[in-house]
Design an enzyme around this catalytic site. Structure first.
Site: not given
Length: 378
Positions: A38, A124, A166, A170, A195, A198, A230
């Protein structure tokens, strides 16, 4: 049945389904081109980041030494929190030892039995676990379905409510409808927990995250979480929001209160990576350019972030494709149940801005050939 028999039965069932997982240690200097990790911007190996992490370990030692409420908070933590908040446009930030702990903390500290949690079906595992630990009433809604969120909040009966999502998911790499979700949460006096694991370093102006890119960075009904492992190439996590929120977490978040603080080396590494990103705002665009071209070549949807998923016919074929790619010199990830929300096994390929052009083109050719070969197998 003895425990030994139970363990053996569990393993046999996993092996029969092609779901047994094993640890495969990676040696330093491994020459495989890594499209599984990542480290999207390649900052983990940046000279400034390595130097900062090494110097911090020499100055402060290998660990923080204690909980952050004891002696585990250093000036590095305070500096990192201040710059993270400034970069993302939030009022304040709180750094944790992992992104998992950041999500556990914000949900369990804000929710209890009198709270309703509305959770996207694709969030997640850390958010799923957090919701369960909170003992709140949980309503799981279909992926990116704003109408379902609105209906769930309307049925909450005036109780405090959290909506979990998110910014960029992901597995599928798609973006959440954050503007509509924020508007819905404001209308129902709910908090939207986003979140950005990413999204940070990938989306928004200069990698400030999708919330910032949509002008939601200072929205009073939005809380942001993120990882430092990440795009920032280190480890750790953060919650970003109002000063009142951070004060509440310091006093009520059990994963923060009872955990040893983030070690000095990754704290300094993340801070150095953040400064590199701030000084090179064009880095994220390279992810999107490469990702779009690779998605088109593989015949899969383009990602809003850095992760591409290539569906495979079965878990076993996904593992075979992963092994074939590694034998050819490219490491890719492998999504298998229960890690995938829809039960479809996939190759997980991360787009990297830090690879030189020759390495990237070689990796793309290998991945495309392996994917084409194994997607035809049944």
């Amino acid at each position: 049945m003895s425990w030994a028999e139970w363990f053996a039965g569990q393993r046999a069932a996993r092996e029969a389904a092609g779901l047994q997982r094993v640890l495969r240690p990676r040696a330093a200097g491994d020459e495989a081109i890594d499209l599984a990790n990542n480290d999207y911007l390649g900052l983990s190996g940046h000279p400034d980041v390595r130097r900062a992490a090494g110097e911090a370990a020499l100055v402060w030692g290998a660990g923080a030494g204690a909980s952050r409420l004891v002696t585990g908070t250093t000036t590095l933590h305070a500096e990192l929190e201040r710059e993270l908040a400034g970069f993302t446009g939030r009022a304040a930030a709180l750094v944790f030892s992992t992104g998992y702990h950041a999500n556990l903390s914000v949900v369990t500290a804000l929710a209890d039995r009198d709270t309703v949690i509305v959770s996207d079906a694709h969030v997640h595992a850390s958010l799923i676990d957090a919701a369960r630990l909170s003992r709140a009433v949980i309503r799981v809604v279909p992926h990116n379905d704003v109408t379902a969120v609105r209906d769930a909040l309307a049925a909450a009966g005036g109780r405090r409510a959290l909506v979990l999502t998110e910014s960029i998911f992901s597995v599928l790499g798609d973006a959440a409808p954050l503007a509509e979700l924020a508007e819905t949460c404001a209308a129902h006096a709910a908090l939207l927990v986003v979140d950005e694991a990413h999204g940070l370093g990938v989306a928004g102006d200069g990698g400030r995250g999708l919330l910032h890119g949509l002008g939601l960075h200072d929205h009073p009904h939005v809380v942001m979480t993120a990882t430092l492992s990440k795009s920032l190439g280190a480890m750790g996590g953060a919650v970003l929001g109002s000063a009142a929120l951070i004060d509440h977490l310091v006093n009520r978040a059990r994963p923060f209160i009872f955990d040893t603080g983030l070690a000095p080396a990754p704290a300094a590494g993340a801070l150095a990576a953040l400064r590199v990103l701030r000084g090179q705002p064009g880095l994220p665009s390279r992810i999107h350019e490469r990702g779009a071209a690779l998605a088109d070549r593989l015949g899969v949807p383009r990602s809003a972030g850095a992760v591409l998923s290539v569906p495979m016919p079965s878990p076993r074929i996904a593992l075979a494709a992963q092994a074939r790619a590694l034998a050819a010199g490219v490491r890719v990830g492998c999504f298998r149940p229960p890690s995938v929300p829809d039960g479809v096994s996939r190759l997980r390929i991360t787009t990297h801005a830090g690879l030189d052009e020759m390495s990237w083109e070689r990796a793309v050719g290998i991945v495309a050939a392996v994917a084409a070969e194994h997607r035809q197998l049944v």
